[in-house]
Design a protein around this motif. Structure first.
Motif, PDB file in Angstrom:
ATOM      1  N   GLU A  27     103.322 -17.445  42.664  1.00  0.00           N
ATOM      2  CA  GLU A  27     103.145 -18.679  43.432  1.00  0.00           C
ATOM      3  C   GLU A  27     102.649 -19.831  42.567  1.00  0.00           C
ATOM      4  N   LYS A  28     102.454 -19.573  41.285  1.00  0.00           N
ATOM      5  CA  LYS A  28     101.853 -20.588  40.412  1.00  0.00           C
ATOM      6  C   LYS A  28     102.730 -20.892  39.199  1.00  0.00           C
ATOM      7  N   TYR A  29     104.028 -20.740  39.356  1.00  0.00           N
ATOM      8  CA  TYR A  29     104.946 -20.997  38.236  1.00  0.00           C
ATOM      9  C   TYR A  29     104.767 -22.412  37.696  1.00  0.00           C
ATOM     10  N   ASP A  30     104.732 -23.396  38.588  1.00  0.00           N
ATOM     11  CA  ASP A  30     104.595 -24.790  38.148  1.00  0.00           C
ATOM     12  C   ASP A  30     103.209 -25.067  37.564  1.00  0.00           C
ATOM     13  N   ASP A  31     102.189 -24.380  38.103  1.00  0.00           N
ATOM     14  CA  ASP A  31     100.839 -24.536  37.550  1.00  0.00           C
ATOM     15  C   ASP A  31     100.796 -24.038  36.111  1.00  0.00           C
ATOM     16  N   TYR A  32     101.493 -22.934  35.843  1.00  0.00           N
ATOM     17  CA  TYR A  32     101.555 -22.419  34.474  1.00  0.00           C
ATOM     18  C   TYR A  32     102.305 -23.386  33.554  1.00  0.00           C
ATOM     19  N   THR A  33     103.331 -24.041  34.095  1.00  0.00           N
ATOM     20  CA  THR A  33     104.051 -25.033  33.288  1.00  0.00           C
ATOM     21  C   THR A  33     103.113 -26.164  32.888  1.00  0.00           C
ATOM     22  N   ARG A  34     102.356 -26.675  33.855  1.00  0.00           N
ATOM     23  CA  ARG A  34     101.427 -27.779  33.550  1.00  0.00           C
ATOM     24  C   ARG A  34     100.351 -27.335  32.556  1.00  0.00           C
ATOM     25  N   ALA A  35      99.854 -26.110  32.719  1.00  0.00           N
ATOM     26  CA  ALA A  35      98.832 -25.603  31.794  1.00  0.00           C
ATOM     27  C   ALA A  35      99.412 -25.469  30.388  1.00  0.00           C
ATOM     28  N   ARG A  36     100.652 -24.989  30.298  1.00  0.00           N
ATOM     29  CA  ARG A  36     101.291 -24.847  28.981  1.00  0.00           C
ATOM     30  C   ARG A  36     101.459 -26.203  28.309  1.00  0.00           C
ATOM     31  N   GLU A  37     101.894 -27.188  29.065  1.00  0.00           N
ATOM     32  CA  GLU A  37     102.120 -28.506  28.478  1.00  0.00           C
ATOM     33  C   GLU A  37     100.813 -29.126  27.985  1.00  0.00           C
ATOM     34  N   ALA A  38      99.737 -28.954  28.741  1.00  0.00           N
ATOM     35  CA  ALA A  38      98.432 -29.454  28.299  1.00  0.00           C
ATOM     36  C   ALA A  38      97.984 -28.730  27.036  1.00  0.00           C
ATOM     37  N   MET A  39      98.240 -27.419  26.981  1.00  0.00           N
ATOM     38  CA  MET A  39      97.883 -26.624  25.805  1.00  0.00           C
ATOM     39  C   MET A  39      98.671 -27.072  24.578  1.00  0.00           C
ATOM     40  N   LEU A  40      99.982 -27.269  24.754  1.00  0.00           N
ATOM     41  CA  LEU A  40     100.804 -27.700  23.625  1.00  0.00           C
ATOM     42  C   LEU A  40     100.358 -29.063  23.115  1.00  0.00           C
ATOM     43  N   LYS A  41     100.054 -29.973  24.024  1.00  0.00           N
ATOM     44  CA  LYS A  41      99.624 -31.309  23.628  1.00  0.00           C
ATOM     45  C   LYS A  41      98.368 -31.258  22.773  1.00  0.00           C
ATOM     46  N   ALA A  42      97.472 -30.338  23.098  1.00  0.00           N
ATOM     47  CA  ALA A  42      96.189 -30.266  22.394  1.00  0.00           C
ATOM     48  C   ALA A  42      96.229 -29.408  21.141  1.00  0.00           C
ATOM     49  N   THR A  43      97.168 -28.439  21.060  1.00  0.00           N
ATOM     50  CA  THR A  43      97.081 -27.417  19.999  1.00  0.00           C
ATOM     51  C   THR A  43      98.321 -27.300  19.126  1.00  0.00           C
ATOM     52  N   HIS A  44      99.332 -28.135  19.357  1.00  0.00           N
ATOM     53  CA  HIS A  44     100.521 -28.145  18.489  1.00  0.00           C
ATOM     54  C   HIS A  44     100.201 -29.050  17.306  1.00  0.00           C
ATOM     55  N   THR A  45      99.697 -28.456  16.245  1.00  0.00           N
ATOM     56  CA  THR A  45      99.199 -29.224  15.105  1.00  0.00           C
ATOM     57  C   THR A  45     100.083 -29.005  13.885  1.00  0.00           C
ATOM     58  N   LYS A  46      99.903 -29.864  12.907  1.00  0.00           N
ATOM     59  CA  LYS A  46     100.653 -29.730  11.658  1.00  0.00           C
ATOM     60  C   LYS A  46     100.325 -28.409  10.977  1.00  0.00           C
ATOM     61  N   GLU A  47      99.063 -28.030  10.998  1.00  0.00           N
ATOM     62  CA  GLU A  47      98.638 -26.800  10.316  1.00  0.00           C
ATOM     63  C   GLU A  47      99.084 -25.549  11.077  1.00  0.00           C
ATOM     64  N   ALA A  48      99.115 -25.627  12.419  1.00  0.00           N
ATOM     65  CA  ALA A  48      99.425 -24.450  13.243  1.00  0.00           C
ATOM     66  C   ALA A  48     100.340 -24.864  14.391  1.00  0.00           C
ATOM     67  N   PRO A  49     101.601 -25.139  14.086  1.00  0.00           N
ATOM     68  CA  PRO A  49     102.522 -25.591  15.133  1.00  0.00           C
ATOM     69  C   PRO A  49     102.971 -24.456  16.054  1.00  0.00           C
TER      70      PRO A  49
END
Length: 259
Positions: free
Chosen positions: A177-199
């Motif tokens: 029931e939380k498929y879209d919630d997981y999508t939003r959580a993933r996008e927030a995570m990627l925005k914060a942790t997709h770095t040059k050192e650890a993409p």
């Protein structure tokens, strides 16, 4: 696009597995340390992807880490502490079947962590991962994607198959029931942790076999040149007739009847 057939998949995977064995030999010979994170939605195929990487490697060298939920003692520790204990030594490879990113995914979506804890994690994790990379660890992060239609098919398969039912949990049921919630959580995570050192690298796992081939090929292509000459092995002939087993105290149990 139709799903890749098993025979073709195995034919395409075999030369990559030979490369993986060569990579592991290079890691051991040069004292490298390799860490690979496998993250993604429930049923995406993390276990199969890990098996594709680790299947032909020495389990004493290549360790799969799949931690259970933290104990009371672990919940009182620095958040990264129980994961640090599983980082590789020289010559080793560690594959995390889920990792510290639980905090930004299931813990956030299911309410197991507070908003403050999640925010603190997203601020800290880039610094933590920069430390790993700066210390010489070869570090790779994969997120396995799949549409909800595929997810539902795989959940249904697990319900029907007694050999796969152990994979289901109340968390899986709630996650439907939380498929879209997981999508939003993933996008927030990627925005914060997709770095040059650890993409991050996202891989489409709607077709799991194609996904495994894509992930393995990408991992091999992103590693340095791992060619390492094998030491010459002198393997002389046995020099006598092969011996047969003999038994004194105990004998083997009877073979299972096969029709």
């Amino acid at each position: 696009m139709s799903n890749l057939k098993r025979k073709k998949y195995e034919k395409l995977l075999e030369p990559m597995q030979e490369e993986l064995v060569g990579m592991a030999h290079w890691v051991a010979a040069t004292g490298q340390r390799v860490v690979v994170l496998f993250e993604g939605r429930d049923t995406a195929g993390k276990g199969g992807a890990i098996q594709a990487v680790a299947g032909q490697l020495n389990p004493r060298q290549c360790h799969v880490v799949a931690l259970a939920k933290p104990s009371e003692e672990e919940r009182s520790q620095w958040y990264f502490q129980r994961y640090v204990a599983h980082l590789p030594c020289a010559g080793q490879i560690t594959l995390f079947d889920r990792s510290w990113y639980n905090r930004a995914g299931v813990e956030k979506v299911m309410g197991f962590a507070t908003e403050e804890q999640v925010a603190a994690f997203l601020k800290a994790v880039p610094q933590f991962e920069r430390m790993l990379v700066a210390d010489g660890i070869l570090f790779f992060k994969y997120w396995l994607t799949c549409d909800q239609e595929k997810q539902e098919e795989r959940f249904a398969e697990r319900v029907e198959d007694p050999l796969k039912r152990w994979k289901l949990s109340p968390i899986d049921q709630a996650a439907r029931e939380k498929y879209d919630d997981y999508t939003r959580a993933r996008e927030a995570m990627l925005k914060a942790t997709h770095t040059k050192e650890a993409p991050w690298t996202l891989v489409d796992f709607n077709d799991q076999r194609r996904g495994r081939l894509t992930l393995v090929r990408d991992l091999l292509d992103r590693l340095p040149d791992t060619k390492c000459e094998d030491a010459k092995l002198d393997w002389p002939a046995l020099g006598h007739k092969p011996a047969k087993e003999t038994f004194g105290v105990l004998k083997p149990i009877p073979n299972t009847p096969v029709a």
